[in-house]
Design a protein around this motif. Structure first.
Motif, PDB file in Angstrom:
ATOM      1  N   ILE A 184       0.803  -1.131   0.094  1.00 32.19           N
ATOM      2  CA  ILE A 184      -0.066  -0.053   0.145  1.00 32.19           C
ATOM      3  C   ILE A 184       0.960   1.214   0.158  1.00 32.19           C
ATOM      4  CG2 ILE A 184      -1.833   1.286   1.403  1.00 32.19           C
ATOM      5  CD1 ILE A 184      -2.881  -1.200   2.273  1.00 32.19           C
ATOM      6  N   LYS A 185       0.816   2.124  -0.935  1.00 28.54           N
ATOM      7  CA  LYS A 185       1.525   3.031  -1.086  1.00 28.54           C
ATOM      8  C   LYS A 185       1.036   4.312  -0.088  1.00 28.54           C
ATOM      9  CE  LYS A 185       2.910   2.172  -5.658  1.00 28.54           C
ATOM     10  NZ  LYS A 185       2.870   2.397  -7.277  1.00 28.54           N
ATOM     11  N   ASP A 186      -0.073   4.259   0.137  1.00 33.27           N
ATOM     12  CA  ASP A 186      -0.834   5.321   1.130  1.00 33.27           C
ATOM     13  C   ASP A 186      -0.586   4.909   2.505  1.00 33.27           C
ATOM     14  OD1 ASP A 186      -2.282   7.351   2.334  1.00 33.27           O
ATOM     15  OD2 ASP A 186      -3.708   7.215   0.863  1.00 33.27           O
ATOM     16  N   ARG A 187       0.558   5.268   3.242  1.00 30.77           N
ATOM     17  CA  ARG A 187       0.693   5.034   4.593  1.00 30.77           C
ATOM     18  C   ARG A 187      -0.459   5.220   5.476  1.00 30.77           C
ATOM     19  NH1 ARG A 187       6.003   4.109   6.151  1.00 30.77           N
ATOM     20  NH2 ARG A 187       6.319   3.932   8.630  1.00 30.77           N
ATOM     21  N   ASN A 188      -1.207   6.691   5.266  1.00 34.77           N
ATOM     22  CA  ASN A 188      -2.145   6.884   5.946  1.00 34.77           C
ATOM     23  C   ASN A 188      -3.497   5.833   5.857  1.00 34.77           C
ATOM     24  OD1 ASN A 188      -0.918   9.227   7.239  1.00 34.77           O
ATOM     25  ND2 ASN A 188      -1.478  10.513   5.528  1.00 34.77           N
ATOM     26  N   LEU A 189      -3.545   5.587   4.614  1.00 33.02           N
ATOM     27  CA  LEU A 189      -4.739   4.676   4.579  1.00 33.02           C
ATOM     28  C   LEU A 189      -4.256   3.203   5.352  1.00 33.02           C
ATOM     29  CD1 LEU A 189      -7.274   3.402   3.401  1.00 33.02           C
ATOM     30  CD2 LEU A 189      -5.990   2.822   1.371  1.00 33.02           C
ATOM     31  N   LEU A 190      -3.201   3.036   5.288  1.00 26.69           N
ATOM     32  CA  LEU A 190      -2.740   1.569   5.849  1.00 26.69           C
ATOM     33  C   LEU A 190      -2.918   1.928   7.530  1.00 26.69           C
ATOM     34  CD1 LEU A 190      -1.467  -1.086   6.038  1.00 26.69           C
ATOM     35  CD2 LEU A 190       0.832  -0.144   6.093  1.00 26.69           C
ATOM     36  N   LYS A 191      -2.442   2.909   7.869  1.00 24.43           N
ATOM     37  CA  LYS A 191      -2.697   3.425   9.393  1.00 24.43           C
ATOM     38  C   LYS A 191      -3.929   3.433   9.888  1.00 24.43           C
ATOM     39  CE  LYS A 191       1.469   5.955  10.112  1.00 24.43           C
ATOM     40  NZ  LYS A 191       1.992   7.267  10.566  1.00 24.43           N
ATOM     41  N   GLU A 192      -5.113   3.787   9.065  1.00 25.03           N
ATOM     42  CA  GLU A 192      -6.465   3.729   9.155  1.00 25.03           C
ATOM     43  C   GLU A 192      -6.986   2.469   9.526  1.00 25.03           C
ATOM     44  OE1 GLU A 192      -8.985   6.166   6.857  1.00 25.03           O
ATOM     45  OE2 GLU A 192      -7.519   7.701   6.817  1.00 25.03           O
ATOM     46  N   LEU A 193      -6.541   1.403   8.330  1.00 23.36           N
ATOM     47  CA  LEU A 193      -6.684  -0.021   8.235  1.00 23.36           C
ATOM     48  C   LEU A 193      -6.631  -0.742   9.378  1.00 23.36           C
ATOM     49  CD1 LEU A 193      -6.233  -0.833   4.598  1.00 23.36           C
ATOM     50  CD2 LEU A 193      -8.602  -0.700   5.794  1.00 23.36           C
ATOM     51  N   VAL A 194      -5.495  -0.369  10.011  1.00 22.17           N
ATOM     52  CA  VAL A 194      -4.620  -0.944  11.145  1.00 22.17           C
ATOM     53  C   VAL A 194      -5.552  -0.717  12.369  1.00 22.17           C
ATOM     54  CG1 VAL A 194      -2.854  -0.939  12.685  1.00 22.17           C
ATOM     55  CG2 VAL A 194      -2.276  -1.155  10.213  1.00 22.17           C
ATOM     56  N   LYS A 195      -5.685   0.705  12.406  1.00 25.43           N
ATOM     57  CA  LYS A 195      -6.754   1.120  13.481  1.00 25.43           C
ATOM     58  C   LYS A 195      -8.020   0.420  13.585  1.00 25.43           C
ATOM     59  CE  LYS A 195      -8.272   5.200  15.863  1.00 25.43           C
ATOM     60  NZ  LYS A 195      -8.083   6.747  16.082  1.00 25.43           N
ATOM     61  N   LYS A 196      -8.664   0.431  12.487  1.00 24.04           N
ATOM     62  CA  LYS A 196     -10.253  -0.130  12.125  1.00 24.04           C
ATOM     63  C   LYS A 196     -10.369  -1.366  12.700  1.00 24.04           C
ATOM     64  CE  LYS A 196     -14.000  -0.422   9.107  1.00 24.04           C
ATOM     65  NZ  LYS A 196     -14.594   0.036   7.888  1.00 24.04           N
ATOM     66  N   PHE A 197      -9.325  -2.165  11.957  1.00 26.70           N
ATOM     67  CA  PHE A 197      -9.386  -3.690  12.089  1.00 26.70           C
ATOM     68  C   PHE A 197      -8.598  -4.262  13.474  1.00 26.70           C
ATOM     69  CE2 PHE A 197     -10.698  -2.944   7.990  1.00 26.70           C
ATOM     70  CZ  PHE A 197     -11.971  -3.464   7.888  1.00 26.70           C
ATOM     71  N   GLY A 198      -7.645  -3.255  13.992  1.00 30.25           N
ATOM     72  CA  GLY A 198      -7.113  -3.737  15.185  1.00 30.25           C
ATOM     73  C   GLY A 198      -5.928  -4.665  14.815  1.00 30.25           C
ATOM     74  N   TRP A 199      -5.526  -4.654  13.600  1.00 34.58           N
ATOM     75  CA  TRP A 199      -4.188  -5.421  13.009  1.00 34.58           C
ATOM     76  C   TRP A 199      -2.922  -4.955  13.686  1.00 34.58           C
ATOM     77  CZ3 TRP A 199      -5.403  -4.293   7.198  1.00 34.58           C
ATOM     78  CH2 TRP A 199      -6.623  -4.848   6.834  1.00 34.58           C
ATOM     79  N   ALA A 200      -1.988  -5.661  13.852  1.00 35.22           N
ATOM     80  CA  ALA A 200      -0.577  -5.390  14.342  1.00 35.22           C
ATOM     81  C   ALA A 200       0.239  -5.138  12.930  1.00 35.22           C
ATOM     82  CB  ALA A 200      -0.096  -6.340  15.109  1.00 35.22           C
ATOM     83  N   CYS A 201       1.103  -4.291  13.044  1.00 38.92           N
ATOM     84  CA  CYS A 201       1.682  -3.742  11.681  1.00 38.92           C
ATOM     85  C   CYS A 201       3.069  -3.362  12.125  1.00 38.92           C
ATOM     86  CB  CYS A 201       0.829  -2.599  10.997  1.00 38.92           C
ATOM     87  SG  CYS A 201       1.426  -2.400   9.552  1.00 38.92           S
ATOM     88  N   VAL A 202       3.722  -3.716  11.068  1.00 41.69           N
ATOM     89  CA  VAL A 202       5.367  -3.355  11.148  1.00 41.69           C
ATOM     90  C   VAL A 202       5.800  -2.539   9.743  1.00 41.69           C
ATOM     91  CG1 VAL A 202       7.556  -4.309  11.045  1.00 41.69           C
ATOM     92  CG2 VAL A 202       5.809  -5.295  12.575  1.00 41.69           C
TER      93      VAL A 202
END
Length: 121
Positions: A102-120
């Protein structure tokens, strides 16, 4: 209705109802044990969710509290089913490592927050 929707977040042990009944009736565990003939230790373990409500305990509770034995047995069965379904649901949420370009880092951060994903990152 989907079964997953009916699975509670936390299963409620029938001991909680016994505890509530004792409180409402102003009874102690000792008084209930004496009235039912259930050993105090067995009653305590049941109330604290460490022991299942057996048929004998359900019948004794029916006599002492005037709550039908089948209610106690149904509550125990529902508790056991809920525990199994919760375990199954938690197994379905196993950790899976994936790479998502995902090129859009902000979109990735929103998805991580919304779904409770752990992300590196």
């Amino acid at each position: 209705m989907n079964k997953k929707e009916l699975t509670p977040f936390v299963a409620t042990h029938p001991g909680e109802m016994i505890k509530d009944e004792l409180k409402e009736r102003g009874m102690t565990q000792k008084q209930l044990a004496d009235e039912t003939g259930i050993k105090t230790s067995v009653l305590s373990e049941t109330i604290n969710g460490k022991r299942s409500v057996s048929l004998n305990v359900a019948i004794a509770l029916e006599k002492a509290l005037d709550i039908p034995a089948d209610v106690w047995m149904n509550m125990q069965t529902q508790y056991d089913l809920d525990k199994a379904n919760i375990a199954k649901r938690e197994d379905m949420h196993e950790t899976v490592a994936v790479t998502i370009p995902i090129k859009d880092r902000n979109l990735l951060k929103e998805l991580v927050k919304k779904f409770g994903w752990a992300c590196v990152f």
